[in-house]
Each structure stands twice: as structure tokens, then as C-alpha cells.
Scaffold this motif. Structure first.
Motif, PDB file in Angstrom:
ATOM      1  N   SER A  96       1.646  -1.016   0.122  1.00 46.26           N
ATOM      2  CA  SER A  96       0.328   0.255   0.352  1.00 46.26           C
ATOM      3  C   SER A  96       0.682   1.272   0.056  1.00 46.26           C
ATOM      4  CB  SER A  96      -0.833  -0.273   1.243  1.00 46.26           C
ATOM      5  OG  SER A  96      -0.410   0.302   2.587  1.00 46.26           O
ATOM      6  N   ASN A  97       1.861   0.575   0.299  1.00 40.24           N
ATOM      7  CA  ASN A  97       2.559   2.578   0.230  1.00 40.24           C
ATOM      8  C   ASN A  97       3.179   2.849  -1.408  1.00 40.24           C
ATOM      9  OD1 ASN A  97       3.737   2.739   3.722  1.00 40.24           O
ATOM     10  ND2 ASN A  97       5.002   0.209   2.888  1.00 40.24           N
ATOM     11  N   TYR A  98       2.995   2.013  -1.684  1.00 36.58           N
ATOM     12  CA  TYR A  98       3.486   1.664  -3.790  1.00 36.58           C
ATOM     13  C   TYR A  98       2.448   2.528  -4.513  1.00 36.58           C
ATOM     14  CZ  TYR A  98       8.080   1.292  -1.025  1.00 36.58           C
ATOM     15  OH  TYR A  98       9.242   0.427  -0.925  1.00 36.58           O
ATOM     16  N   VAL A  99       0.812   2.521  -4.073  1.00 40.41           N
ATOM     17  CA  VAL A  99      -0.060   2.500  -5.116  1.00 40.41           C
ATOM     18  C   VAL A  99       0.234   4.338  -5.399  1.00 40.41           C
ATOM     19  CG1 VAL A  99      -2.580   4.031  -5.193  1.00 40.41           C
ATOM     20  CG2 VAL A  99      -1.343   1.881  -3.074  1.00 40.41           C
ATOM     21  N   ASP A 100       0.086   4.422  -6.604  1.00 41.12           N
ATOM     22  CA  ASP A 100       0.260   5.415  -6.948  1.00 41.12           C
ATOM     23  C   ASP A 100      -0.772   7.036  -7.281  1.00 41.12           C
ATOM     24  OD1 ASP A 100       1.075   7.566  -8.955  1.00 41.12           O
ATOM     25  OD2 ASP A 100       1.230   6.474 -10.742  1.00 41.12           O
ATOM     26  N   ILE A 101      -0.697   7.459  -5.942  1.00 44.85           N
ATOM     27  CA  ILE A 101      -1.532   8.392  -5.836  1.00 44.85           C
ATOM     28  C   ILE A 101      -0.997   9.766  -7.197  1.00 44.85           C
ATOM     29  CG2 ILE A 101      -2.476  10.091  -4.490  1.00 44.85           C
ATOM     30  CD1 ILE A 101      -1.590   7.980  -2.122  1.00 44.85           C
ATOM     31  N   PRO A 102      -2.304   9.929  -7.444  1.00 45.21           N
ATOM     32  CA  PRO A 102      -4.059  10.052  -7.652  1.00 45.21           C
ATOM     33  C   PRO A 102      -4.183   8.617  -8.349  1.00 45.21           C
ATOM     34  CG  PRO A 102      -3.526  11.804  -8.613  1.00 45.21           C
ATOM     35  CD  PRO A 102      -2.338  11.410  -8.517  1.00 45.21           C
ATOM     36  N   ASN A 103      -3.269   7.963  -9.383  1.00 44.50           N
ATOM     37  CA  ASN A 103      -3.579   6.889 -10.655  1.00 44.50           C
ATOM     38  C   ASN A 103      -3.939   5.880  -9.142  1.00 44.50           C
ATOM     39  OD1 ASN A 103      -3.465   9.054 -12.397  1.00 44.50           O
ATOM     40  ND2 ASN A 103      -1.339   8.728 -12.060  1.00 44.50           N
ATOM     41  N   SER A 104      -4.138   5.791  -8.720  1.00 38.66           N
ATOM     42  CA  SER A 104      -4.576   4.781  -7.459  1.00 38.66           C
ATOM     43  C   SER A 104      -4.291   3.256  -8.778  1.00 38.66           C
ATOM     44  CB  SER A 104      -5.964   4.031  -6.962  1.00 38.66           C
ATOM     45  OG  SER A 104      -6.153   5.058  -5.878  1.00 38.66           O
ATOM     46  N   SER A 105      -5.131   2.681  -9.548  1.00 37.88           N
ATOM     47  CA  SER A 105      -4.916   1.779 -10.062  1.00 37.88           C
ATOM     48  C   SER A 105      -3.314   0.890 -10.551  1.00 37.88           C
ATOM     49  CB  SER A 105      -5.977   1.423 -11.902  1.00 37.88           C
ATOM     50  OG  SER A 105      -5.235   2.199 -12.814  1.00 37.88           O
ATOM     51  N   PHE A 435     -12.622   3.117  -9.367  1.00 40.60           N
ATOM     52  CA  PHE A 435     -12.352   4.617  -8.698  1.00 40.60           C
ATOM     53  C   PHE A 435     -11.718   5.319  -9.128  1.00 40.60           C
ATOM     54  CE2 PHE A 435      -9.582   6.486  -5.545  1.00 40.60           C
ATOM     55  CZ  PHE A 435     -10.315   6.547  -4.348  1.00 40.60           C
ATOM     56  N   ASP A 436     -10.636   5.051 -10.154  1.00 43.33           N
ATOM     57  CA  ASP A 436     -10.286   5.945 -11.131  1.00 43.33           C
ATOM     58  C   ASP A 436     -11.397   6.906 -11.700  1.00 43.33           C
ATOM     59  OD1 ASP A 436      -7.692   4.839 -10.363  1.00 43.33           O
ATOM     60  OD2 ASP A 436      -7.653   4.357 -12.022  1.00 43.33           O
ATOM     61  N   LYS A 437     -12.244   6.317 -11.539  1.00 45.60           N
ATOM     62  CA  LYS A 437     -13.504   6.996 -12.790  1.00 45.60           C
ATOM     63  C   LYS A 437     -14.276   8.199 -11.933  1.00 45.60           C
ATOM     64  CE  LYS A 437     -14.196   4.931 -17.005  1.00 45.60           C
ATOM     65  NZ  LYS A 437     -14.213   6.212 -17.577  1.00 45.60           N
ATOM     66  N   VAL A 438     -14.417   7.858 -10.910  1.00 49.81           N
ATOM     67  CA  VAL A 438     -15.880   8.616  -9.404  1.00 49.81           C
ATOM     68  C   VAL A 438     -15.161   8.578  -8.528  1.00 49.81           C
ATOM     69  CG1 VAL A 438     -17.101   6.546 -10.961  1.00 49.81           C
ATOM     70  CG2 VAL A 438     -16.722   6.034  -8.325  1.00 49.81           C
ATOM     71  N   HIS A 439     -13.690   8.598  -8.023  1.00 54.85           N
ATOM     72  CA  HIS A 439     -12.913   8.757  -6.982  1.00 54.85           C
ATOM     73  C   HIS A 439     -13.881   9.006  -5.434  1.00 54.85           C
ATOM     74  CE1 HIS A 439      -9.293   9.792  -8.515  1.00 54.85           C
ATOM     75  NE2 HIS A 439      -9.468   9.810  -9.933  1.00 54.85           N
ATOM     76  N   HIS A 440     -13.915   9.561  -4.743  1.00 52.62           N
ATOM     77  CA  HIS A 440     -15.102  10.386  -3.982  1.00 52.62           C
ATOM     78  C   HIS A 440     -16.100  10.376  -4.600  1.00 52.62           C
ATOM     79  CE1 HIS A 440     -11.650   9.240  -0.829  1.00 52.62           C
ATOM     80  NE2 HIS A 440     -10.633  10.124  -1.673  1.00 52.62           N
ATOM     81  N   GLU A 441     -16.252  10.586  -4.804  1.00 53.35           N
ATOM     82  CA  GLU A 441     -17.538  11.534  -5.652  1.00 53.35           C
ATOM     83  C   GLU A 441     -19.396  10.772  -5.815  1.00 53.35           C
ATOM     84  OE1 GLU A 441     -14.930  12.038  -7.823  1.00 53.35           O
ATOM     85  OE2 GLU A 441     -14.129  14.456  -6.361  1.00 53.35           O
TER      86      GLU A 441
END
Length: 460
Positions: A96-105, A435-441
Motif C-alpha cells: 500500500s506504500n507504493y500506490v501511485d496516487i492519484p492513479n490508484s490503479s 475508482f479512478d473514474k468516480v473517486h470520492h464523488e
């Protein structure tokens, strides 16, 4: 397992359906072999059917259900299962330390120190599992001819580093018939928890079928179910089934279960009093578990703390860890309770010790939208939290470990969230991209999107 279902099992003749326990995701599937139109009360508008028909399905699939339930019991009440659980947590926390934020995929390159850590943890996990049914593809095992012990350096997380633990792995030699060319050959396999799990579950479901229905259970032809039995025939001929399964169950309460099982069989082969020998081994094991209890509780408390800022995952993990601690205490009271209750003809009492996990009825219809039925015995809140944990773990295995190019969401056939129709192709092939498409919204209670969010260590 309702008593009415157990009563109706007295007329059970032949179990033809099968199931699949989803390792580390704490649920299983039952393949019914039916279409939805064969369920009398099925409502195609509401995607539901009556409790009576659910009980009928439970009855028809009871032996497969019991088999997979035994896997869940072993995953949540034995040291073998709990070690796998904690190792999986450490690996997910690491990556989880290596998630490419904001591109979570996407994921960034893993640092060298963490690469070594992950490599050693993965190697240890693989050694504890041993070979699986893939090793026996197209092979009908005829007999076990011997074994040798292989030295292996296992590793366990300790504070901020890894502790090396010397262990031995049984390498078993066996003869088999190649079902493709009908040739007899010899090979070796590494014995681990996989063959212990499958041997125990298959023999116990046969015991339950015979005890409850009064009919002789058919033998399994698949070789993964027979390794345990054939190894026992070789090392301790004449050992009865109850003693063999108690020995296997006892071994699962040790870190190095496969070695313990083989070692115990060797001890029993020299014993003049099998019951006394099993009792001595069991008593020694109980004393060891009593001493380990506080340490295991401390480990679980540490995991709870890790998930304290991820509310839904914390809830699901807390639920599972409480079951594990309860299970360990039951093992201390009776280290082979699942074996003893099966032989007593009282499998229904198991749910009072370890309530059954969620499971999915899988149907044969081509239209997969809301085709399958995921049932639960938990509260709706816990059931939902467990779905998110399931998706969180699935995300880790499918994306971070790159298990396959196209991997469908585990909820694909029983989800009515609007994303399931709006982004059907993503759900079927790359569900993490939603998740990349909708994020938190606009998560809309999508379990997979929440699972991705929690890999980013965020509260969705």
C-alpha cells in the motif's frame, strides 16, 4: 445449518455438486448446477427467492457446503490459518506504500529493502502452503512411496524486521498414472497446508454424509484429496480414519504443520497405544497454545491498530480476528473439535463454535447480472464490511501481484450498484479502474471502489 436441513439429509443419496473456498477472502462458492428458472419461488424482478427454497438449496449442496466450511474453520481457528492471515496483512500493508496516487490503479517501483522483505515473506507463505492441485493436473496418484525432509529458512515479521526461523518441509515421493497417456511415472511434491486442508475436508465430509444420511459416501477421484490418506497408509499402516484426522487436525495448530503431521505419523507408527500417544501429543500442544495465547492476542491488537483509521476495514478485520481468538480458545479446550463432532454425527454443533462464513450460490444462467446469491449469517453492517475487505484483498492479489490480465470483481454476478451496469466492462476486467473514474464523488456503495480507497490508506 438448520436442524431441519440435517433431518432431511437422512434421505441424501449422492452429492454431485461442488464448492470453492476463496483463500484469504473468507467466503466460499457453491456451484448449484441449476438455472434460476429451476428455483420455484425466484422473483426475476427482485432477484430473490424464498427461505424455503434457500433451505432446499442448502440441503442439496450440504456436503459441498460442509467441505468448504471446514476450510473456513481451519483458516480461522488454527495457527496455520492465523499465520497466513497475518502474513497477508503485512504484505498488503507493505504494498500500500507504493500506490501511485492519484492513479490508484497503478503502482510505483518497490524499494530494494521492501523487495527483499516481500520476497522472503512470499517464499515463506509458499513453503507453508506447499504444492497444490495444479501440481497434480492430469495425474491420478496411486501411492506414496516415501519422503525426505528439506531444510528451509522461513521468515516471520518481528517488530520492524524479519526473524529467520529454521524449518523442515516434507518432500513426498509418489507414483501416479498420467490420465492423458495412461503411463505410470514417479515424481515428488512439497507437502504443506494445502494437502492437509483438502485431505481433512474431504474425509470429514464423507464421515458426515455417512453418519447423517446413513449412506456410504463416494470416494473422491481427484488426487489432492487423497495425498493425506496415502501418506498415512505409507507411514502408519493400520491407523484408523479418526486417529489419522485427529493427527492432521493437531498438526494445523503448529507453524510448520506439514512437518508436524509427518513427525506425528512416525511417532504413532512406533506406538503400542495410539490413543495414549495422541493424548500426550494433544496435551503438549494445548500447553504450548496456552503460552502463545497472549502473544497472538498482542499480534491481533497490533493489526487492529494498523487499521484504526480505515473504519470499514477495521470493522471487518476486528470481526475476523475476534473469531480467530475465539477459535484458538476452543482449540485449547479441544484441539480436534471439528473432527470429534463430525465423528459424533453432530456437525450442526460446529456453528455454535465458529459461525459459518458468507457463501455464494452460483447458478448456470448465461445472463450474469444479479444471477448469483451471496448469503450471510452476519448483521447487514458486518456483511457489507466483509464484502469491502473481500474486494480490498482481491485488488491486492489481482493488481499488485498481477495474477491475471483481466480479472472480474468478485461481486460481479451479485451486485446491483449502478456502476455494475454503467461500467460493466470495467467490472468484468479491471474493476479497480472504477475508482479512478468516480473517486470520492460517486462511490455509490461500490465495495470494490471502497477496497481500492482503503489500499490508498484513506477513509472513503
Amino acid at each position: 445449518m438448520e436442524q431441519s436441513v440435517l433431518d432431511s439429509l437422512k434421505s441424501l443419496k449422492e452429492q454431485i455438486n461442488w464448492g470453492e473456498y476463496i483463500v484469504n477472502q473468507f467466503y466460499f462458492k457453491l456451484y448449484t448446477g441449476k438455472s434460476l428458472s429451476q428455483i420455484p419461488s425466484y422473483d426475476f424482478d427482485r432477484y430473490s427467492f424464498s427461505t424455503i427454497d434457500q433451505l432446499k438449496l442448502q440441503n442439496e449442496n450440504f456436503i459441498a457446503l460442509f467441505h468448504e466450511y471446514i476450510h473456513y474453520i481451519h483458516e480461522t481457528t488454527t495457527m496455520t490459518g492465523m499465520v497466513s492471515f497475518t502474513y497477508e496483512v503485512y504484505k498488503r500493508a507493505l504494498f500500500s506504500n507504493y500506490v501511485d496516487i492519484p492513479n490508484s490503479s497503478d503502482f510505483l517501483g518497490i524499494g530494494d529493502a521492501h523487495k527483499d522483505y516481500a520476497f522472503k515473506i512470499d517464499n515463506t507463505t509458499s513453503a507453508l502452503i506447499g504444492h497444490t492441485n495444479f501440481h497434480l493436473k492430469d495425474r491420478e496418484v496411486i501411492e506414496v512411496t516415501g519422503y525426505v525432509m528439506i531444510d528451509f529458512a522461513a521468515h516471520a515479521p518481528y517488530e520492524n524486521s524479519l526473524e529467520e526461523i529454521p524449518m523442515k518441509i516434507p518432500m513426498v515421493t509418489y507414483r501416479y498414472r498420467d490420465v492423458v497417456n495412461n503411463q505410470i511415472a514417479e515424481d515428488t511434491l512439497l507437502l504443506g497446508k494445502y494437502f492437509l486442508y483438502e485431505g481433512l475436508a474431504s474425509e470429514l465430509d464423507k464421515v458426515v454424509q455417512e453418519k447423517v444420511s446413513g449412506t456410504k459416501a463416494r470416494d473422491y477421484r481427484a488426487s489432492e484429496y487423497n495425498i493425506l490418506k496415502l501418506l498415512t497408509y505409507k507411514l502408519c499402516p493400520g491407523l484408523d480414519k479418526h486417529a489419522m484426522l485427529r493427527a492432521a487436525s493437531l498438526s494445523l495448530s503448529s507453524f510448520d504443520a506439514a512437518f508436524r503431521f509427518v513427525d506425528l505419523l512416525e511417532q504413532l507408527s512406533q506406538s503400542t497405544d495410539i490413543e495414549a500417544s495422541l493424548k500426550r501429543y494433544s496435551d503438549k500442544l494445548v500447553n504450548s497454545m496456552v503460552l502463545q495465547l497472549a502473544e497472538v492476542q498482542e499480534e491481533m491488537d497490533g493489526i487492529r491498530e494498523v487499521f484504526s483509521t480505515r473504519v470499514i476495514l477495521h470493522s471487518a478485520m476486528d470481526f475476523l480476528m475476534q473469531k480467530m481468538m475465539d477459535g484458538m480458545r476452543h482449540r485449547i479446550s479441544n484441539p480436534t473439535f471439528e473432527v470429534d463432532l463430525a465423528f459424533a454425527g453432530s456437525p450442526e454443533k460446529l456453528v455454535d463454535i465458529i459461525p459459518i462464513c458468507d457463501y455464494m450460490y452460483v447458478f448456470d444462467d448465461e445472463n450474469e447480472y444479479m444471477r448469483d446469491f451471496l448469503g450471510t449469517n452476519q448483521s447487514l453492517e458486518i456483511a457489507y464490511d466483509l464484502k469491502i475487505l473481500m474486494c480490498h484483498i482481491h485488488y491486492y492479489h489481482s493488481k499488485i501481484q498481477k495474477a491475471a490480465k483481466n480479472v472480474r470483481c468478485p461481486m460481479f454476478t451479485c451486485c446491483n450498484v449502478s456502476h455494475r451496469t454503467d461500467f460493466a466492462e470495467l467490472c468484468q476486467k479491471t474493476p479497480w479502474k472504477i475508482f479512478d473514474k468516480v473517486h470520492h464523488e460517486n462511490l455509490q456503495h461500490c465495495p470494490y471502489s471502497y477496497g481500492v480507497a482503503y489500499m490508498r490508506a484513506t477513509n472513503a
